[in-house]
Enzyme design. Structure first.
Site, PDB file in Angstrom:
ATOM      1  N   PHE A   1       0.854  -1.186   0.000  1.00 49.94           N
ATOM      2  CA  PHE A   1       0.000   0.000   0.000  1.00 49.94           C
ATOM      3  C   PHE A   1       0.887   1.232   0.000  1.00 49.94           C
ATOM      4  O   PHE A   1       1.608   1.491   0.953  1.00 49.94           O
ATOM      5  CB  PHE A   1      -0.956   0.052   1.199  1.00 49.94           C
ATOM      6  CG  PHE A   1      -1.850   1.267   1.109  1.00 49.94           C
ATOM      7  CD1 PHE A   1      -2.998   1.243   0.334  1.00 49.94           C
ATOM      8  CD2 PHE A   1      -1.503   2.454   1.737  1.00 49.94           C
ATOM      9  CE1 PHE A   1      -3.796   2.375   0.197  1.00 49.94           C
ATOM     10  CE2 PHE A   1      -2.295   3.597   1.598  1.00 49.94           C
ATOM     11  CZ  PHE A   1      -3.438   3.554   0.830  1.00 49.94           C
TER      12      PHE A   1
ATOM     13  N   ASP B   1       9.196   3.054   2.237  1.00 46.22           N
ATOM     14  CA  ASP B   1       7.994   3.849   2.514  1.00 46.22           C
ATOM     15  C   ASP B   1       7.685   3.675   3.997  1.00 46.22           C
ATOM     16  O   ASP B   1       7.108   2.677   4.416  1.00 46.22           O
ATOM     17  CB  ASP B   1       6.833   3.365   1.640  1.00 46.22           C
ATOM     18  CG  ASP B   1       5.538   4.148   1.919  1.00 46.22           C
ATOM     19  OD1 ASP B   1       5.478   4.870   2.939  1.00 46.22           O
ATOM     20  OD2 ASP B   1       4.593   4.012   1.116  1.00 46.22           O
TER      21      ASP B   1
ATOM     22  N   LYS C   1       2.111  11.258   7.191  1.00 49.98           N
ATOM     23  CA  LYS C   1       1.294  10.976   8.367  1.00 49.98           C
ATOM     24  C   LYS C   1       1.786  11.700   9.638  1.00 49.98           C
ATOM     25  O   LYS C   1       1.556  12.893   9.761  1.00 49.98           O
ATOM     26  CB  LYS C   1       1.167   9.466   8.563  1.00 49.98           C
ATOM     27  CG  LYS C   1       0.400   8.822   7.386  1.00 49.98           C
ATOM     28  CD  LYS C   1      -0.332   7.562   7.711  1.00 49.98           C
ATOM     29  CE  LYS C   1      -1.331   7.219   6.612  1.00 49.98           C
ATOM     30  NZ  LYS C   1      -0.923   6.137   5.727  1.00 49.98           N
TER      31      LYS C   1
HETATM   32  C1  LIG Z   1      -1.093   6.190   4.235  1.00 47.15           C
HETATM   33  C2  LIG Z   1       0.014   5.648   3.427  1.00 47.15           C
HETATM   34  C3  LIG Z   1       0.345   6.196   2.167  1.00 47.15           C
HETATM   35  C4  LIG Z   1      -0.463   7.288   1.518  1.00 47.15           C
HETATM   36  O1  LIG Z   1      -0.516   8.468   2.262  1.00 47.15           O
HETATM   37  P1  LIG Z   1      -1.672   9.533   1.949  1.00 47.15           P
HETATM   38  O2  LIG Z   1      -1.309  10.704   2.799  1.00 47.15           O
HETATM   39  O3  LIG Z   1      -2.976   8.895   2.346  1.00 47.15           O
HETATM   40  O4  LIG Z   1      -1.611   9.826   0.500  1.00 47.15           O
HETATM   41  C5  LIG Z   1       1.437   5.669   1.507  1.00 47.15           C
HETATM   42  N1  LIG Z   1       2.157   4.659   2.024  1.00 47.15           N
HETATM   43  C6  LIG Z   1       1.871   4.108   3.215  1.00 47.15           C
HETATM   44  C7  LIG Z   1       2.708   2.996   3.751  1.00 47.15           C
HETATM   45  C8  LIG Z   1       0.770   4.567   3.950  1.00 47.15           C
HETATM   46  O5  LIG Z   1       0.460   3.990   5.115  1.00 47.15           O
END
Ligand SMILES: *Cc1c(COP(=O)(O)O)cnc(C)c1O
Length: 403
Positions: A147, A232, A261
């Site tokens: 994700f 990520d 985040k």
């Molecule tokens: C939440 C998340 C994203 C995307 O972030 P947004 O601010 O919702 O675009 C990308 N990678 C990971 C691992 C995430 O948990």
């Protein structure tokens, strides 16, 4: 407001949202109107312990006073300059964040998906300019069940039909391998591979923790093949798993960190790509941009959010409380529980049955959490949580599994 008035007001708001909003989420029917620390309150006055933390954006808790103060102070000075001009917050944010990540350069963006997109652009350009990949041929290896966000390019390399169906055609240049499989990584690498993009723990996939040593092996394979290791850490980073960065917890320094985040403590969208001069140096004036990226309000908020993580020792708290939480949850015996797993205060309870009804039940008991991938209850309270409040959560979970 009388109790029945509050109830009908809540129902009206739920109805309005269903009527006027796109249905791309299926929220629990709790209408929150204020929150502080780990506690959220609905418009009927019920109190809930927030065990989702907005998917770990709220590691510092709701409305942290220091982040709140930074927002107010900066909001009354200057909020947006655009990058056409300089501002007095961006350079400090960049220097402080690079230092925390042991990196050399920062590219500020707004949302997580944007930062992932920006990292993809950076590693592709690096592949052409530094590795000598033929134009248009760069490949990025990603993992099944990944994700990384919701843009068309990103959902194009998702393996989840729910995320991608009906949104094509997609961007080429991505190769999927199983998560946690270093042999598959070796085999997938070609001379055109510029990067391996992965999550150190797959969160949305259901809190999938790879074996010990996986990250170190990935780093070794990437280095040997001159493939960039792109972590990520949007959800795993900034204290959630018991270290400031999950990779650093394994003694691994990737080539690129992607953060978002909790970078702003849930106050304002702030994301960043953090990397080396060799990689982020591929951008030249005009080759990438964002109107709001690096704005002074975002930078002031993010600086305060990072200081809170360090000053309140949130990674250490996460490690200590998370170990205790796992231990307590593993004591709960129930035929529906398949496995309890996690790291730090990022815990998944995998069930043999859909998790939604348990999340509904926990909501009734005053604990907010959200199922991920149908069968997993994700528990990720703000890292500022006290041991008493965490113990209270465990009691509610035990209760939910005794009904
Ligand atoms: C939440 C998340 C994203 C995307 O972030 P947004 O601010 O919702 O675009 C990308 N990678 C990971 C691992 C995430 O948990």
């Amino acid at each position: 407001m009388a109790e029945s008035d509050a109830r009908s007001r809540a129902e009206e708001l739920i109805h309005l949202e269903d009527r006027w909003g796109a249905h791309n989420y299926r929220p629990l029917d709790v209408v929150i109107d204020h929150a502080q620390g780990v506690w959220a309150y609905d418009i009927e006055g019920n109190r809930y312990l927030d065990c989702l933390s907005a998917y770990s954006a709220l590691n510092q808790g709701h409305c942290h006073p220091r982040i709140h103060q930074a927002l107010l102070e900066q909001a009354s000075r200057v909020t947006l300059t655009s990058r056409a001009f300089r501002n007095d917050q961006l350079p400090l944010f960049e220097a402080e964040l690079a230092d925390m990540c042991r990196m050399e350069m920062v590219l500020p963006m707004n949302t997580g998906a944007e930062a992932v997109e920006s990292a993809i652009k950076a590693v592709r350009r690096w592949g052409y300019a530094k590795k000598g990949i033929a134009p248009g041929e760069a490949e990025i290896i990603v993992c099944d069940n990944n994700f990384h966000g919701r843009t068309t390019t990103i959902v194009g390399f998702s393996s989840e039909p729910l995320y991608r169906d009906g949104f094509g055609p997609f961007t080429p240049g991505f190769v999927n391998i199983p998560f946690g499989d270093t042999e598959a990584l070796e085999e997938a690498i070609t001379p055109n591979t510029c990067a391996f993009l992965f999550e150190p723990i797959q969160c949305e996939a259901g809190i999938l923790v790879p074996r010990d040593g996986y990250l170190r092996d990935v780093a070794e394979i990437c280095r040997r093949n001159r493939v960039l290791m792109v972590a990520d850490e949007i959800q795993t980073g900034l204290g959630r798993t018991g270290n400031l960065l999950t990779c650093h917890g394994e003694g691994v320094q990737p080539d690129v960190f992607i953060l978002g985040k909790a970078l702003s403590g849930g106050v304002y969208p702030v994301s960043a790509v953090v990397s080396t001069r060799e990689i982020l140096g591929v951008f030249r004036p005009g080759s990438h941009g964002s109107t709001y990226g690096g704005n002074p309000l975002a930078c002031a908020v993010a600086r305060a959010a990072l200081r809170v993580i360090l000053d309140e020792q949130l990674p250490e708290r996460s490690e200590e409380l998370g170990t205790w939480l796992l231990y307590e949850l593993r004591k709960i015996q129930h035929p529906h529980i398949k496995e309890v797993r996690g790291r730090g205060l990022l815990v998944g309870i995998e069930l043999f049955v859909p998790a939604r009804s348990y999340c509904e039940r926990l909501k009734e008991l005053g604990l907010l959490c959200k199922e991920t991938h149908d069968y997993v209850i994700r528990l990720a309270p703000p890292l500022v949580i006290s041991r008493e409040d965490l113990a209270w959560s465990v009691a509610q979970i035990r209760q939910a599994f005794s009904m």
